[in-house]
Write a protein that holds these residues in place. Structure first.
Motif, PDB file in Angstrom:
ATOM      1  N   GLN A  73      11.823 -43.930 -17.452  1.00 47.00           N
ATOM      2  CA  GLN A  73      12.591 -42.849 -18.073  1.00 47.00           C
ATOM      3  C   GLN A  73      11.640 -42.039 -18.861  1.00 47.00           C
ATOM      4  O   GLN A  73      12.084 -40.645 -18.733  1.00 47.00           O
ATOM      5  CB  GLN A  73      13.540 -43.089 -19.187  1.00 47.00           C
ATOM      6  N   ARG A  74      10.644 -42.240 -19.342  1.00 49.36           N
ATOM      7  CA  ARG A  74       9.577 -41.533 -20.049  1.00 49.36           C
ATOM      8  C   ARG A  74       8.821 -40.705 -18.906  1.00 49.36           C
ATOM      9  O   ARG A  74       8.758 -39.443 -19.109  1.00 49.36           O
ATOM     10  CB  ARG A  74       8.611 -42.348 -20.735  1.00 49.36           C
ATOM     11  N   GLU A  75       8.614 -41.355 -17.981  1.00 51.41           N
ATOM     12  CA  GLU A  75       7.819 -40.749 -16.696  1.00 51.41           C
ATOM     13  C   GLU A  75       8.732 -39.520 -16.057  1.00 51.41           C
ATOM     14  O   GLU A  75       8.316 -38.533 -16.099  1.00 51.41           O
ATOM     15  CB  GLU A  75       7.779 -41.909 -15.624  1.00 51.41           C
ATOM     16  N   LEU A  76      10.164 -39.859 -16.251  1.00 49.04           N
ATOM     17  CA  LEU A  76      11.006 -38.783 -15.544  1.00 49.04           C
ATOM     18  C   LEU A  76      11.094 -37.719 -16.525  1.00 49.04           C
ATOM     19  O   LEU A  76      11.151 -36.510 -16.055  1.00 49.04           O
ATOM     20  CB  LEU A  76      12.458 -39.575 -15.288  1.00 49.04           C
ATOM     21  N   LEU A  77      11.395 -37.937 -17.979  1.00 51.16           N
ATOM     22  CA  LEU A  77      11.521 -36.901 -18.863  1.00 51.16           C
ATOM     23  C   LEU A  77      10.332 -36.127 -18.841  1.00 51.16           C
ATOM     24  O   LEU A  77      10.270 -35.058 -18.808  1.00 51.16           O
ATOM     25  CB  LEU A  77      11.685 -37.535 -20.156  1.00 51.16           C
ATOM     26  N   THR A  78       9.023 -36.552 -18.763  1.00 51.27           N
ATOM     27  CA  THR A  78       7.888 -35.917 -18.671  1.00 51.27           C
ATOM     28  C   THR A  78       7.820 -34.875 -17.421  1.00 51.27           C
ATOM     29  O   THR A  78       7.634 -33.888 -17.660  1.00 51.27           O
ATOM     30  CB  THR A  78       6.681 -37.027 -18.587  1.00 51.27           C
ATOM     31  N   ARG A  79       8.378 -35.558 -16.166  1.00 56.77           N
ATOM     32  CA  ARG A  79       8.362 -34.677 -15.152  1.00 56.77           C
ATOM     33  C   ARG A  79       9.290 -33.426 -15.227  1.00 56.77           C
ATOM     34  O   ARG A  79       9.002 -32.203 -14.988  1.00 56.77           O
ATOM     35  CB  ARG A  79       8.324 -35.275 -13.942  1.00 56.77           C
ATOM     36  N   LEU A  80      10.465 -33.898 -15.656  1.00 52.49           N
ATOM     37  CA  LEU A  80      11.350 -32.711 -15.785  1.00 52.49           C
ATOM     38  C   LEU A  80      11.060 -31.647 -16.643  1.00 52.49           C
ATOM     39  O   LEU A  80      11.213 -30.638 -16.632  1.00 52.49           O
ATOM     40  CB  LEU A  80      12.631 -33.359 -16.103  1.00 52.49           C
ATOM     41  N   ALA A  81      10.520 -32.156 -17.957  1.00 54.43           N
ATOM     42  CA  ALA A  81      10.070 -31.151 -19.024  1.00 54.43           C
ATOM     43  C   ALA A  81       8.993 -30.344 -18.250  1.00 54.43           C
ATOM     44  O   ALA A  81       8.998 -29.079 -18.590  1.00 54.43           O
ATOM     45  CB  ALA A  81       9.607 -32.086 -20.203  1.00 54.43           C
ATOM     46  N   ALA A  82       8.042 -30.849 -17.692  1.00 57.92           N
ATOM     47  CA  ALA A  82       6.818 -30.006 -17.226  1.00 57.92           C
ATOM     48  C   ALA A  82       7.371 -29.367 -16.209  1.00 57.92           C
ATOM     49  O   ALA A  82       6.740 -27.932 -15.937  1.00 57.92           O
ATOM     50  CB  ALA A  82       5.650 -31.157 -16.749  1.00 57.92           C
ATOM     51  N   GLN A  83       8.246 -29.510 -15.455  1.00 53.56           N
ATOM     52  CA  GLN A  83       9.110 -28.757 -14.406  1.00 53.56           C
ATOM     53  C   GLN A  83       9.666 -27.346 -14.987  1.00 53.56           C
ATOM     54  O   GLN A  83       9.461 -26.298 -14.413  1.00 53.56           O
ATOM     55  CB  GLN A  83       9.932 -29.442 -13.385  1.00 53.56           C
ATOM     56  N   VAL A  84      10.443 -27.622 -16.148  1.00 53.45           N
ATOM     57  CA  VAL A  84      10.953 -26.483 -16.446  1.00 53.45           C
ATOM     58  C   VAL A  84      10.149 -25.682 -17.123  1.00 53.45           C
ATOM     59  O   VAL A  84       9.891 -24.470 -17.058  1.00 53.45           O
ATOM     60  CB  VAL A  84      11.870 -27.108 -17.880  1.00 53.45           C
ATOM     61  N   VAL A  85       9.112 -26.337 -18.003  1.00 50.69           N
ATOM     62  CA  VAL A  85       7.828 -25.463 -18.555  1.00 50.69           C
ATOM     63  C   VAL A  85       7.221 -24.653 -17.372  1.00 50.69           C
ATOM     64  O   VAL A  85       6.963 -23.417 -17.639  1.00 50.69           O
ATOM     65  CB  VAL A  85       6.963 -26.423 -19.318  1.00 50.69           C
TER      66      VAL A  85
END
Lengths: 165, 165
Positions: free
Chosen positions: B136-148
């Motif tokens: 989940q952490r991995e996922l959150l990181t990727r999603l946040a990075a994508q938005v940014v």
DNA sequence: TATTGTTATACTCTATAACTATA
DNA sequence: TATAGTTATAGAGTATAACAATA
């Protein structure tokens, strides 16, 4: 612009920075915060004034309680409410139960303003997540909610923007 | 979701608020922002002073460029750098190429301070996401990075905290 | 005595406008 | 002329301390 070669972003591939969790969260948060600050400023509001109005959308708390919601000293609240009252966004009203106390109430103008700002903020945020697929949005929502929900002391932002399904 | 029944959080289930995407993002961002603000304050820094030091960790820009990084007018930068310089956190140095210009340089004290604050911020953020499983952490990181990453104009926060594996 | 709110004071942060000194 | 930076000024936002009114 269009630097053509040098870094030719041919099309979709947005060259994602390889961020760690902490950096990704920090940058995302900063992006969201700045988004709100900018929209608020366009309406002559600061973030804290916007939060003030947001809190008052469904409450008429005494000054002291307002301070607890916003994490501010009572003297800061006095000034904050002064300035908002001068602009006709809130009013101070008597508290029947305790004559030391004053309730703070949002005015129709204040409500209209915070709703406009909230709607624009919402739109802009939607634009920011527009590159996410529906399942990804769902996922991000759940993960964010989980992190927020795990936190105890929870200062207020409380724009409850999503009109809900 | 699984709202068990009305309001009996038997145990682990942290009663997640059923937030929409926008609210979840807003609250998460607010949580992260407040986390930084609080840690900074414990070190007698504001968020903007912390950002200033963060930017200077790997740059010695002229005042005007600093203003672009931080999104501030040159007069605001003057004051900001004044106060940081008075505390011995940065210095102004001559710019060889243009005698109108002054470069801003972080001092050893400034660097030490921003690294301490950055480390604490990182730790605290890790604590906030502690309830997430590794995937989940991995996922959150990727999603946040994508938005940014999808965002263009990108103001700086730039604490590049994660030492990286 | 304790609590609610205001006021006085001090400081940070921000912008606009006017200025100096370079370019 | 145009640009880099500073200063003067004005205002928001914040806290601490002292105060008044009420509990």
């Amino acid at each position: 612009m269009a630097p053509a070669d040098q870094a030719s972003p041919r099309q979709a591939a947005p060259v994602l920075p390889d961020l760690g969790l902490v950096d990704a969260l920090a940058q995302l948060s900063f992006l969201v915060y700045n988004t709100l600050a900018e929209i608020a400023r366009e309406h002559d509001l600061s973030v804290v004034q916007t939060r003030l109005l947001g809190v008052l959308r469904d409450r008429e708390p005494p000054m002291i309680v307002l301070g607890q919601h916003l994490g501010l000293d009572k003297s800061s609240i006095s000034g904050l409410v002064d300035r908002a009252e001068r602009r006709g966004l809130v009013t101070r009203t008597a508290n029947a139960a305790d004559r030391r106390s004053l309730n703070v109430t949002i005015t129709d103008d204040g409500r209209e303003l915070v709703e406009r700002v909230g709607a624009l903020f919402s739109e802009q945020l939607e634009r920011h997540v527009a590159t996410l697929a529906p399942e990804q949005r769902e996922l991000l929502t759940r993960l964010a909610a989980q992190v927020v929900g795990a936190d105890g002391d929870h200062r207020e932002i409380d724009l409850h923007l999503s009109p809900g399904p």
